[in-house]
Scaffold this motif. Structure first.
Motif, PDB file in Angstrom:
ATOM      1  N   VAL A 254       0.863  -1.180   0.000  1.00 35.66           N
ATOM      2  CA  VAL A 254       0.000   0.000   0.000  1.00 35.66           C
ATOM      3  C   VAL A 254       0.902   1.233   0.000  1.00 35.66           C
ATOM      4  CG1 VAL A 254      -1.777   1.293   1.252  1.00 35.66           C
ATOM      5  CG2 VAL A 254      -1.815  -1.217   1.239  1.00 35.66           C
ATOM      6  N   VAL A 255       0.538   2.236  -0.799  1.00 36.30           N
ATOM      7  CA  VAL A 255       1.357   3.432  -0.951  1.00 36.30           C
ATOM      8  C   VAL A 255       0.574   4.654  -0.525  1.00 36.30           C
ATOM      9  CG1 VAL A 255       2.540   4.921  -2.601  1.00 36.30           C
ATOM     10  CG2 VAL A 255       2.749   2.453  -2.808  1.00 36.30           C
ATOM     11  N   LEU A 256       1.248   5.560   0.194  1.00 34.96           N
ATOM     12  CA  LEU A 256       0.660   6.826   0.592  1.00 34.96           C
ATOM     13  C   LEU A 256       1.274   7.934  -0.249  1.00 34.96           C
ATOM     14  CD1 LEU A 256      -1.110   8.521   2.543  1.00 34.96           C
ATOM     15  CD2 LEU A 256       0.870   8.624   4.079  1.00 34.96           C
ATOM     16  N   GLY A 257       0.462   8.603  -1.047  1.00 38.33           N
ATOM     17  CA  GLY A 257       0.954   9.703  -1.871  1.00 38.33           C
ATOM     18  C   GLY A 257       1.335  10.903  -1.032  1.00 38.33           C
ATOM     19  N   PRO A 258       2.086  11.826  -1.599  1.00 39.80           N
ATOM     20  CA  PRO A 258       2.501  13.018  -0.844  1.00 39.80           C
ATOM     21  C   PRO A 258       1.319  13.915  -0.521  1.00 39.80           C
ATOM     22  CG  PRO A 258       3.078  13.239  -3.171  1.00 39.80           C
ATOM     23  CD  PRO A 258       2.600  11.823  -2.982  1.00 39.80           C
ATOM     24  N   GLN A 259       1.453  14.661   0.554  1.00 42.84           N
ATOM     25  CA  GLN A 259       0.410  15.614   0.933  1.00 42.84           C
ATOM     26  C   GLN A 259       0.402  16.789  -0.042  1.00 42.84           C
ATOM     27  OE1 GLN A 259       0.240  16.859   5.046  1.00 42.84           O
ATOM     28  NE2 GLN A 259       1.229  14.982   5.736  1.00 42.84           N
ATOM     29  N   VAL A 260      -0.788  17.222  -0.389  1.00 39.29           N
ATOM     30  CA  VAL A 260      -0.953  18.425  -1.204  1.00 39.29           C
ATOM     31  C   VAL A 260      -1.894  19.360  -0.466  1.00 39.29           C
ATOM     32  CG1 VAL A 260      -0.482  17.314  -3.416  1.00 39.29           C
ATOM     33  CG2 VAL A 260      -2.803  17.282  -2.503  1.00 39.29           C
ATOM     34  N   ALA A 261      -1.885  20.634  -0.872  1.00 35.47           N
ATOM     35  CA  ALA A 261      -2.615  21.641  -0.100  1.00 35.47           C
ATOM     36  C   ALA A 261      -4.121  21.540  -0.248  1.00 35.47           C
ATOM     37  CB  ALA A 261      -2.137  23.036  -0.504  1.00 35.47           C
ATOM     38  N   THR A 262      -4.605  21.210  -1.453  1.00 36.52           N
ATOM     39  CA  THR A 262      -6.039  21.204  -1.705  1.00 36.52           C
ATOM     40  C   THR A 262      -6.436  19.985  -2.512  1.00 36.52           C
ATOM     41  OG1 THR A 262      -5.862  22.440  -3.783  1.00 36.52           O
ATOM     42  CG2 THR A 262      -6.039  23.729  -1.747  1.00 36.52           C
ATOM     43  N   LEU A 263      -7.734  19.760  -2.572  1.00 41.08           N
ATOM     44  CA  LEU A 263      -8.236  18.636  -3.354  1.00 41.08           C
ATOM     45  C   LEU A 263      -7.968  18.829  -4.842  1.00 41.08           C
ATOM     46  CD1 LEU A 263      -9.835  15.970  -3.212  1.00 41.08           C
ATOM     47  CD2 LEU A 263     -11.916  17.318  -3.555  1.00 41.08           C
ATOM     48  N   ALA A 264      -7.910  20.070  -5.304  1.00 42.94           N
ATOM     49  CA  ALA A 264      -7.636  20.334  -6.707  1.00 42.94           C
ATOM     50  C   ALA A 264      -6.261  19.817  -7.123  1.00 42.94           C
ATOM     51  CB  ALA A 264      -7.734  21.832  -6.996  1.00 42.94           C
ATOM     52  N   GLU A 265      -5.357  19.648  -6.152  1.00 50.68           N
ATOM     53  CA  GLU A 265      -4.009  19.164  -6.444  1.00 50.68           C
ATOM     54  C   GLU A 265      -3.856  17.672  -6.155  1.00 50.68           C
ATOM     55  OE1 GLU A 265      -0.984  22.085  -4.836  1.00 50.68           O
ATOM     56  OE2 GLU A 265      -2.809  22.842  -3.876  1.00 50.68           O
ATOM     57  N   ALA A 266      -4.956  17.014  -5.823  1.00 52.25           N
ATOM     58  CA  ALA A 266      -4.882  15.604  -5.440  1.00 52.25           C
ATOM     59  C   ALA A 266      -4.380  14.718  -6.579  1.00 52.25           C
ATOM     60  CB  ALA A 266      -6.243  15.106  -4.960  1.00 52.25           C
ATOM     61  N   GLY A 267      -4.507  15.182  -7.823  1.00 47.06           N
ATOM     62  CA  GLY A 267      -4.001  14.406  -8.950  1.00 47.06           C
ATOM     63  C   GLY A 267      -2.514  14.152  -8.841  1.00 47.06           C
ATOM     64  N   ALA A 268      -1.761  15.141  -8.322  1.00 48.46           N
ATOM     65  CA  ALA A 268      -0.317  14.970  -8.156  1.00 48.46           C
ATOM     66  C   ALA A 268      -0.019  13.880  -7.133  1.00 48.46           C
ATOM     67  CB  ALA A 268       0.311  16.293  -7.725  1.00 48.46           C
ATOM     68  N   SER A 269      -0.802  13.842  -6.052  1.00 43.90           N
ATOM     69  CA  SER A 269      -0.616  12.803  -5.039  1.00 43.90           C
ATOM     70  C   SER A 269      -0.950  11.432  -5.611  1.00 43.90           C
ATOM     71  CB  SER A 269      -1.486  13.107  -3.815  1.00 43.90           C
ATOM     72  OG  SER A 269      -1.294  12.155  -2.787  1.00 43.90           O
ATOM     73  N   ALA A 270      -2.013  11.379  -6.422  1.00 47.06           N
ATOM     74  CA  ALA A 270      -2.405  10.102  -7.030  1.00 47.06           C
ATOM     75  C   ALA A 270      -1.363   9.611  -8.021  1.00 47.06           C
ATOM     76  CB  ALA A 270      -3.760  10.259  -7.721  1.00 47.06           C
ATOM     77  N   ARG A 271      -0.797  10.520  -8.815  1.00 52.53           N
ATOM     78  CA  ARG A 271       0.245  10.119  -9.779  1.00 52.53           C
ATOM     79  C   ARG A 271       1.473   9.577  -9.070  1.00 52.53           C
ATOM     80  NH1 ARG A 271      -1.501  14.867 -12.307  1.00 52.53           N
ATOM     81  NH2 ARG A 271       0.214  16.069 -11.402  1.00 52.53           N
TER      82      ARG A 271
END
Length: 407
Positions: A254-271
């Motif tokens: 299981v992998v935890l993506g990096p924290q991002v400031a807002t939900l609009a940036e959640a794509g970066a965490s998912a990538r």
């Protein structure tokens, strides 16, 4: 004789029905006045919603009068009462509030029974009011049940669209708009948890959402192919949340993506999480969950351009810019098999000097070169940093980089 009695009953009922019809306006006014007196939430409603409530109340009274005057009319037609109001009213008024409205209506009508029916008809009128109100309550419950079912179906589709957007790597205002429609309210940081979908039977998305919601202010859950993705928002400790939610996933990493400031940036965490999940097999001893940032070397070696740039920007460049021969010392130390004496001999300095420089390295970047895992990260960062320094501008940037949406 029986026919005469039946005719008389019909005549009396018709007479009461005419009185009811003549008193519709008076009843409506009395009901709205009583609602304003008895129900604080009604008084606080916007004028437009109050107007719609009044229209529904008047529609209910008219339907009752028509049914009472025409007993042969199916009582099931009370469902037409709620069609007078817009669908938005169902969201403004809860089922409990609707029943409170109905209780006030029945109360007012019962008080006016002596004025609306003759003594011989009053009992029948009261019974008819109670029967009709019961049917209205059932019809109202059905309206709210259907609205909840439709809203649940739409929310599920909308959530699937948000998850699909994250999978594709989409970001921006559209993602935030769709999530707001789902009720996303968290303004805290966001991170994505990604792993194998559960293999145990009976583990529904709703159960996953319930458990995830206990660790975050908001969450989104979706299954894409064979992978489970959980978006956590406003979590106090994402690492601890990931550890507790690990049981929701299948047996794979299981992998935890990096924290991002807002939900609009959640794509970066998912990538980042997806890239890490592809590369985690190269680190057999990885924790569960493992942070995507902790897999930068493996991700870069697997072709993740973003991980390669991060290693150069956060490890190689800080050492190169720090001076004091830190970059040269780290490089020599790694080449000498992490031996202080061998490094000192190769650089013609005292071992204490090497030891001092290595401590300075751990202050400049969050990696201690004397430990095995950080040493591996440093070695990879040095390799990519040297290649970037020697390559013509833009050459490495054009190297293979798998599409973020290629799940």
């Amino acid at each position: 004789m029986a026919v005469e009695l039946e005719a008389e009953e019909i005549r009396r009922r018709a007479e009461t029905g005419r009185r009811l019809k003549a008193g519709i306006g008076t009843l409506s006014t009395a009901i709205l006045t009583r609602l304003d007196q008895r129900l604080p939430w009604y008084r606080a409603m916007p004028p437009a919603d109050r107007s719609w409530v009044g229209l529904v109340a008047q529609s209910g009274i008219s339907s009752f009068v028509e049914w009472y005057r025409t007993p042969s009319m199916p009582i099931r037609m009370v469902s037409e009462i709620f069609r007078a109001a817009p669908r938005e009213l169902v969201r403004s008024i809860s089922l409990t509030q609707t029943l409170q409205l109905l209780r006030v209506v029945v109360e007012v009508v019962e008080e006016r029974v002596p004025d609306l029916a003759r003594p011989g008809e009053q009992a029948d009128l009261r019974e008819a009011v109670l029967r009709f109100s019961r049917e209205v309550a059932f019809a109202g419950a059905d309206v709210y049940a259907r609205a909840a079912e439709a809203r649940g179906t739409w929310d599920a589709r909308l959530e699937a669209m948000v998850i699909d957007a994250l999978v594709r790597g989409d970001a921006g205002p559209e993602l935030s708009t769709r999530s707001a429609a789902l009720g996303w309210r968290s303004e805290g940081p966001v991170a994505v948890l990604l792993g194998q979908a559960p293999q145990r039977a009976g583990r529904s998305v709703e159960q996953v959402r319930e458990k995830a919601g206990a660790w975050a202010e908001d969450c989104l859950v979706g299954i894409h192919d064979d992978r489970l993705l959980i978006v956590l928002g406003g979590c106090e400790d994402f690492q601890q949340a990931g550890e507790q939610l690990g049981e929701l996933f299948g047996p794979a990493p299981v992998v935890l993506g990096p924290q991002v400031a807002t939900l609009a940036e959640a794509g970066a965490s998912a990538r980042a999480a997806h890239s890490a999940l592809r590369a985690v097999a190269a680190w057999p001893g990885a924790p569960r969950p493992v942070r995507a940032e902790d897999l930068l070397p493996e991700r870069a070696l697997a072709g993740d351009e973003a991980a390669r740039r991060t290693l150069i920007a956060e490890v190689y460049h800080p050492l190169a810019q720090a001076g004091g021969n830190l970059l040269e010392t780290v490089s020599q130390y790694l080449d000498c098999g992490n031996s202080l004496e061998a490094t000192a001999k190769a650089m013609y300095v005292h071992p204490n000097t090497v030891r001092y420089r290595l401590r300075k390295v751990a202050e400049v970047i969050p990696y201690d070169p004397t430990r095995s895992r950080p040493a591996f990260v440093l070695r990879c960062a040095l390799v990519f940093g040297r290649l970037a320094a020697q390559a013509p501008a833009g050459e490495l940037s054009s190297s293979h980089n798998p599409s973020p949406g290629a799940w």
